[in-house]
Design an enzyme around this catalytic site. Structure first.
Site, PDB file in Angstrom:
ATOM      1  N   LYS A 234       0.828  -1.207   0.000  1.00  0.00           N
ATOM      2  CA  LYS A 234       0.000   0.000   0.000  1.00  0.00           C
ATOM      3  C   LYS A 234       0.863   1.259   0.000  1.00  0.00           C
ATOM      4  O   LYS A 234       0.545   2.237  -0.686  1.00  0.00           O
ATOM      5  CB  LYS A 234      -0.925   0.040   1.224  1.00  0.00           C
ATOM      6  CG  LYS A 234      -1.939  -1.080   1.264  1.00  0.00           C
ATOM      7  CD  LYS A 234      -3.049  -0.867   0.247  1.00  0.00           C
ATOM      8  CE  LYS A 234      -4.132  -1.925   0.385  1.00  0.00           C
ATOM      9  NZ  LYS A 234      -4.509  -2.606  -0.840  1.00  0.00           N
TER      10      LYS A 234
ATOM     11  N   LYS B 145      -5.402 -14.752 -12.450  1.00  0.00           N
ATOM     12  CA  LYS B 145      -6.381 -14.455 -11.421  1.00  0.00           C
ATOM     13  C   LYS B 145      -7.419 -13.451 -11.893  1.00  0.00           C
ATOM     14  O   LYS B 145      -7.071 -12.397 -12.418  1.00  0.00           O
ATOM     15  CB  LYS B 145      -5.656 -13.927 -10.175  1.00  0.00           C
ATOM     16  CG  LYS B 145      -6.527 -13.977  -8.941  1.00  0.00           C
ATOM     17  CD  LYS B 145      -5.762 -13.606  -7.687  1.00  0.00           C
ATOM     18  CE  LYS B 145      -6.729 -13.443  -6.548  1.00  0.00           C
ATOM     19  NZ  LYS B 145      -6.353 -12.484  -5.559  1.00  0.00           N
TER      20      LYS B 145
ATOM     21  N   LYS C 287     -11.238  -7.658  -9.503  1.00  0.00           N
ATOM     22  CA  LYS C 287     -11.982  -6.433  -9.784  1.00  0.00           C
ATOM     23  C   LYS C 287     -11.055  -5.376 -10.354  1.00  0.00           C
ATOM     24  O   LYS C 287     -11.355  -4.710 -11.320  1.00  0.00           O
ATOM     25  CB  LYS C 287     -12.581  -5.866  -8.493  1.00  0.00           C
ATOM     26  CG  LYS C 287     -13.805  -6.581  -8.029  1.00  0.00           C
ATOM     27  CD  LYS C 287     -14.318  -5.970  -6.735  1.00  0.00           C
ATOM     28  CE  LYS C 287     -13.982  -6.850  -5.577  1.00  0.00           C
ATOM     29  NZ  LYS C 287     -15.070  -7.407  -4.838  1.00  0.00           N
TER      30      LYS C 287
END
Ligand code: TRP
Length: 328
Positions: A111, A194, A197
Site C-alpha cells: 500500500k 487471477k 476487480k
C-alpha cells in the site's frame, strides 16, 4: 462445532472468482459450521470512500451473498460497523501491536508503494483490525487466500501475546482453512492467472448476458494448437478452467478433445462458454435484482445479523475487559 469466519471488503460486485473461490464454499460450510460472514466496512475507510458509495457497496455485497445462497438463518451475516465491539477489541489489541511488526507486513508495504500520499494509521493497523474481527468471535477457522496468510499469522501473534501478558488461555489460534483443502482460483479472460476487480478482467455475477458474451468473445486466445496433445498456453488453459466450473463434463470433454486433436475452433468454444456462464449467472442475477428492490427484507437480515454477532462478541468483550482489569 467449529467457528468459521470470513470478511470481505465492500469494494464492488462479486465476480466468478469470488464465487468459485469462496462464496460457493461458504454455502457448503454454513451447514456444517458455526459461520460468521461479515462485510468489512470499517476496513474500507482506509481509502476514504464517499458515504453513498460505501453504503451502496455494503448493500451490494449483502444482496449478492444472499443471492448466491448464503442463508442468514444458518449463518451470522453482518456488517462490521454494526458490531462496535470489534472496534473496542481493535483498540485494546493495538496497545500491544508494535510499529516494527506492522511496518514489516507485506500488504502494508504494498500500500505504501502504491499510494505513498495516503499512508494512514488505519492501513498500518489493518492487521490488528483483522485480528479483532477474528478474535471477537474466537474463530477456529478462517478461509483465506495466500495474500491473507500473513494477516492470519499476525492474528495468532496478537492472540498469543494477549494470553501471555495477562497469563490466561483465553484466545485460541485461528487456522487458515480451505474447504476440501483445494483453493480454487478462477483465472482472468486476459491471460492472467487471477480474476480480479481491479485488473478489469472480471465476469460479475450480475453481468447481463450481452456483457458476458462481449467479454468472453474478447478473451485472449492464440493461433491454435499445431500438434496433438500439445500443452495449453496460459490464456487457453484459463478458458478451460472457467469451462470446468460452469459447463457440463461432456462439453468440457468435447472441447478438450478437439484441442488435443487440433480441430478446435476457439470461436465455437467461446460461444459455448459464454452461454454456459450466462446459464450459471442468470438465476443469481435475477435474485440480485429482486433482493436489491427489497430494502425492508435487507434491513431485517442486517438487524438479525447484528444481533447474532453482538451476542457472540459481547461475551468475548466482557471477558477481555475483566481480564484487563476494566469494570464491566
Ligand atoms: N483482509 C481481508 C481481505 O482483504 C478482508 C478481511 C477483513 C477479513 N477482516 C477479515 C478476512 C477477517 C478474514 C477474516 O480480503
Amino acid at each position: 462445532m467449529e467457528t468459521v469466519l470470513s470478511g470481505i471488503r465492500p469494494t464492488g460486485n462479486l465476480h466468478l472468482g469470488n464465487y468459485f473461490g469462496a462464496v460457493k464454499n461458504f454455502v457448503k460450510m454454513q451447514n456444517e459450521n458455526n459461520c460468521f460472514f461479515f462485510i468489512a466496512d470499517y476496513h474500507s475507510l482506509t481509502t476514504h470512500p464517499h458515504p453513498e458509495n460505501l453504503q451502496q457497496n455494503v448493500k451490494q455485497i449483502l444482496v449478492e451473498y444472499l443471492a448466491a445462497g448464503i442463508d442468514p438463518e444458518k449463518v451470522t451475516l453482518y456488517a462490521q460497523s454494526d458490531l462496535p465491539e470489534t472496534a473496542e477489541l481493535y483498540l485494546i489489541l493495538n496497545m500491544n501491536a508494535y510499529l516494527g511488526e506492522l511496518e514489516r507486513c507485506a500488504s502494508f508495504k504494498d500500500k505504501v508503494r502504491q499510494n505513498p500520499q495516503n499512508v494512514n494509521a488505519g492501513l498500518l493497523t489493518y492487521p490488528t483490525l483483522m485480528a479483532a474481527d477474528i478474535l471477537i468471535h474466537r474463530a477456529d477457522k478462517v478461509p483465506v487466500g495466500k495474500d491473507q496468510e500473513q494477516h492470519l499469522e499476525m492474528t495468532r501473534l496478537f492472540a498469543n501475546r494477549f494470553n501471555r501478558i495477562y497469563e490466561v488461555e483465553f484466545f485460541k489460534e485461528p487456522q487458515a482453512y480451505n474447504y476440501g483443502d483445494n483453493l480454487v482460483k478462477i483465472p482472468g479472460l486476459d491471460g492472467s492467472t487471477k480474476m480480479g476487480k481491479s485488473t478489469g478482467n472480471a465476469l460479475f455475477l450480475n453481468d447481463e448476458p450481452e456483457i458476458i458474451r462481449k467479454k468472453v468473445m474478447k478473451a485472449k486466445t492464440d493461433a491454435g494448437p499445431t500438434s496433438m496433445n500439445q500443452e495449453k498456453p496460459q490464456e487457453i488453459a484459463n478458458l478451460f478452467t472457467i469451462m470446468q466450473h460452469v459447463s457440463t463434463k461432456d462439453t468440457y470433454q468435447f472441447f478438450n478433445d478437439s484441442y488435443n486433436n487440433c480441430s478446435i475452433r476457439y470461436g465455437d468454444m467461446k460461444k459455448q462458454l459464454a452461454e454456459d456462464i450466462i446459464n450459471f449467472c442468470t438465476p443469481i442475477r435475477e435474485k440480485i435484482n429482486e433482493l436489491s428492490a427489497n430494502d425492508e427484507y435487507l434491513n431485517k437480515v442486517r438487524a438479525m445479523g447484528a444481533e447474532k454477532a453482538h451476542e457472540s462478541a459481547s461475551k468475548t468483550i466482557r471477558a477481555v475487559r475483566e481480564i484487563i482489569g476494566f469494570k464491566n
